[in-house]
Design a protein around this motif. Structure first.
Motif, short mmCIF file in Angstrom:
data_model
loop_
_atom_site.label_atom_id
_atom_site.label_comp_id
_atom_site.label_asym_id
_atom_site.label_seq_id
_atom_site.Cartn_x
_atom_site.Cartn_y
_atom_site.Cartn_z
N GLU A 150 9.96 -2.88 76.85
CA GLU A 150 10.84 -4.05 76.89
C GLU A 150 12.17 -3.68 76.23
OE1 GLU A 150 9.14 -7.70 75.49
OE2 GLU A 150 7.42 -7.54 76.84
N VAL A 151 13.24 -3.85 76.99
CA VAL A 151 14.58 -3.48 76.53
C VAL A 151 15.47 -4.71 76.68
CG1 VAL A 151 16.43 -1.83 76.92
CG2 VAL A 151 14.12 -1.21 77.53
N THR A 152 16.35 -4.95 75.72
CA THR A 152 17.25 -6.10 75.87
C THR A 152 18.44 -5.73 76.73
OG1 THR A 152 18.32 -5.58 73.78
CG2 THR A 152 16.58 -7.23 73.71
N GLU A 153 19.03 -6.75 77.34
CA GLU A 153 20.10 -6.46 78.29
C GLU A 153 21.41 -6.03 77.63
OE1 GLU A 153 21.22 -10.02 80.39
OE2 GLU A 153 20.44 -11.22 78.77
N THR A 154 21.62 -6.44 76.38
CA THR A 154 22.89 -6.15 75.71
C THR A 154 23.22 -4.66 75.73
OG1 THR A 154 21.94 -7.71 74.15
CG2 THR A 154 24.20 -7.02 73.77
N VAL A 155 22.24 -3.85 75.34
CA VAL A 155 22.49 -2.42 75.27
C VAL A 155 22.78 -1.84 76.65
CG1 VAL A 155 20.01 -1.96 75.33
CG2 VAL A 155 21.53 -0.18 74.59
N SER A 163 22.22 4.16 79.84
CA SER A 163 20.95 3.44 79.89
C SER A 163 20.24 3.67 81.21
CB SER A 163 21.15 1.94 79.74
OG SER A 163 21.92 1.65 78.62
N ALA A 164 20.99 3.59 82.29
CA ALA A 164 20.38 3.75 83.62
C ALA A 164 19.73 5.13 83.73
CB ALA A 164 21.43 3.56 84.70
N ALA A 165 20.42 6.16 83.22
CA ALA A 165 19.88 7.52 83.31
C ALA A 165 18.59 7.64 82.50
CB ALA A 165 20.93 8.52 82.80
N ILE A 166 18.59 7.07 81.29
CA ILE A 166 17.39 7.16 80.45
C ILE A 166 16.24 6.36 81.05
CG2 ILE A 166 16.43 6.62 78.17
CD1 ILE A 166 19.33 7.10 77.06
N LEU A 189 23.11 -10.92 87.02
CA LEU A 189 21.99 -10.38 87.77
C LEU A 189 22.43 -9.21 88.63
CD1 LEU A 189 20.23 -13.72 88.50
CD2 LEU A 189 19.07 -11.73 87.60
N ALA A 190 23.75 -9.12 88.88
CA ALA A 190 24.25 -8.06 89.75
C ALA A 190 23.95 -6.67 89.18
CB ALA A 190 25.74 -8.22 89.97
N TYR A 191 24.03 -6.53 87.85
CA TYR A 191 23.81 -5.20 87.28
C TYR A 191 22.35 -4.77 87.36
CZ TYR A 191 21.65 -6.70 82.90
OH TYR A 191 20.78 -7.20 81.98
N LEU A 192 21.48 -5.75 87.52
CA LEU A 192 20.06 -5.42 87.57
C LEU A 192 19.73 -4.49 88.72
CD1 LEU A 192 18.20 -8.75 86.80
CD2 LEU A 192 18.58 -6.80 85.29
N ARG A 194 21.37 -2.11 89.72
CA ARG A 194 21.75 -0.73 89.38
C ARG A 194 20.76 -0.09 88.42
NH1 ARG A 194 27.76 -0.94 87.30
NH2 ARG A 194 27.26 1.25 86.93
N LEU A 195 19.83 -0.89 87.91
CA LEU A 195 18.89 -0.36 86.92
C LEU A 195 17.46 -0.33 87.45
CD1 LEU A 195 20.33 -2.32 83.87
CD2 LEU A 195 20.44 0.15 84.17
N PRO A 196 16.70 0.68 87.05
CA PRO A 196 15.32 0.82 87.53
C PRO A 196 14.36 -0.08 86.76
CG PRO A 196 15.86 2.65 86.10
CD PRO A 196 17.08 1.78 86.15
N ILE A 197 14.35 -1.36 87.11
CA ILE A 197 13.61 -2.35 86.34
C ILE A 197 12.48 -2.95 87.17
CG2 ILE A 197 13.91 -4.73 85.51
CD1 ILE A 197 16.71 -3.74 84.58
N ASN A 198 11.37 -3.29 86.51
CA ASN A 198 10.25 -3.91 87.19
C ASN A 198 10.21 -5.43 87.00
OD1 ASN A 198 9.21 -1.12 85.91
ND2 ASN A 198 8.40 -1.40 87.97
#
Ligand code: C2E
Ligand code: MG
Ligand code: MG
Ligand code: MG
Length: 285
Positions: A150-155, A163-166, A189-192, A194-198
């Motif tokens: 679980e990661v917060t969106e702020t970072v 963040s995306a790479a990690i 929600l647009a940035y989501l 770009r991120l590998p999130i479940n």
């Protein structure tokens, strides 16, 4: 200089340094002690799938049991751990302890459930989180799919590329990623995409008034619909009433977590809960 004026008086500490800074210094020393003395514990809170009414996973939440003082809330010491860099060591302990617990429960034939671990911003961005987790998984023989981070969106917003790479590396290892406290940061929600999130966890500040505040109801529904459109699982945190749960069910939220279902509890207690709920899922909720 800390030492100002005559007579060796430490004016810096007595006058300039405020009480909270002093308190932080005390906590920092105590935290080092806590690590050395093994004063941390993990409590576990279940998440429930709204379609099946079954426990779909657990979240590990750290507790600091200081001798003579009882439990200290992570809200009090995690920020200090972040600032001082102690979060690296504490976070590593959390990951190792979750993996140890999984092995213990597996050996006791407790129904296997994914366990979520909270990662602080500094843990994600600094250090070598992928190597650390990978090493612990190998050492303990834990399947990566059993762990949710679980990661917060702020970072992620501040350092989106890094963040995306990690997160990509972590996903590649087989871990699942959830965005915690969703809606509290500069959320878009647009940035989501770009991120590998479940999954995303709707912050409990929206859930709290969902049945009385039409804005919170609209925000919550919107997050659920957009989350689903992006292929994400949506979880609501802080569910305390049957009315909130009914609203979330009607809005097709996937999972709920909150005091209505269970508070965070020590491992021995949560195991009883898992066994009871898996025995008679339909009658419990
Ligand atoms: P979080 O990850 O958002 O965890 C949810 C918090 O809400 C937990 O507080 C939980 O006890 C509480 N909660 C759950 N259901 C309800 C409810 O129905 N009503 C209300 N009012 N509260 C509810 P807790 O355990 O005090 O943890 C606070 C925060 O500390 C966590 O928020 C997380 O950000 C951080 N934290 C906890 N454990 C760890 C850890 O191992 N590592 C790191 N880095 N942070 C942690
Ligand atoms: Mg969390
Ligand atoms: Mg949260
Ligand atoms: Mg929170």
């Amino acid at each position: 200089s800390a030492k100002s004026g005559g007579g060796g008086t430490y004016h810096f500490f007595t006058k300039t340094m405020n009480e909270s800074a002093m308190a932080r210094l005390v906590i920092e020393n105590d935290l080092r002690e806590a690590l050395a003395q093994n004063q941390f514990e993990l409590h576990y809170q279940p998440k429930v799938d709204l379609r099946t009414n079954r426990i779909s996973g657990l979240e590990a939440l750290i507790r600091w049991k200081q001798p003579g003082r009882g439990y200290i809330s992570p809200m009090q010491f995690i920020p200090v751990a972040e600032e001082t860099g102690l979060i690296g060591k504490i976070g590593e302990w959390v990951i190792a302890e979750v993996c140890r617990q999984i092995a213990e429960w597996d050996a006791q034939s407790v129904p296997p459930l994914p366990i979520a671990i909270n990662l602080s911003p500094r843990q994600l961005i600094e250090g070598r989180i992928t190597e650390t987790i990978s090493r612990i998984l190998t050492d303990t023989g834990t399947p990566a799919a059993r762990i949710v981070l679980e990661v917060t969106e702020t970072v992620m917003m501040q350092e989106i590329k890094k963040s995306a790479a990690i997160l990509e590396e972590l996903r590649h290892l087989g871990l699942q990623i959830a965005v915690d406290d969703f809606g509290t940061g500069y959320s878009s929600l647009a940035y989501l995409k770009r991120l590998p999130i479940n999954s995303i966890k709707i912050d409990r500040s929206f859930v709290r008034d969902v049945t009385i505040d039409t804005d919170d109801a609209a925000i919550t529904r919107t997050i659920i619909v957009m989350g689903h459109n992006l292929g994400l699982k949506v979880i609501a945190e802080g569910v305390e009433t049957k009315e909130q749960m009914a609203f979330l069910r009607e809005s097709e939220c996937d999972e709920v977590q909150g005091f209505l279902i269970a508070t965070p509890q020590p491992p021995q207690e949560i195991v009883k809960h898992i066994l009871r709920l898996s025995a008679n899922a339909e009658t419990e909720l």
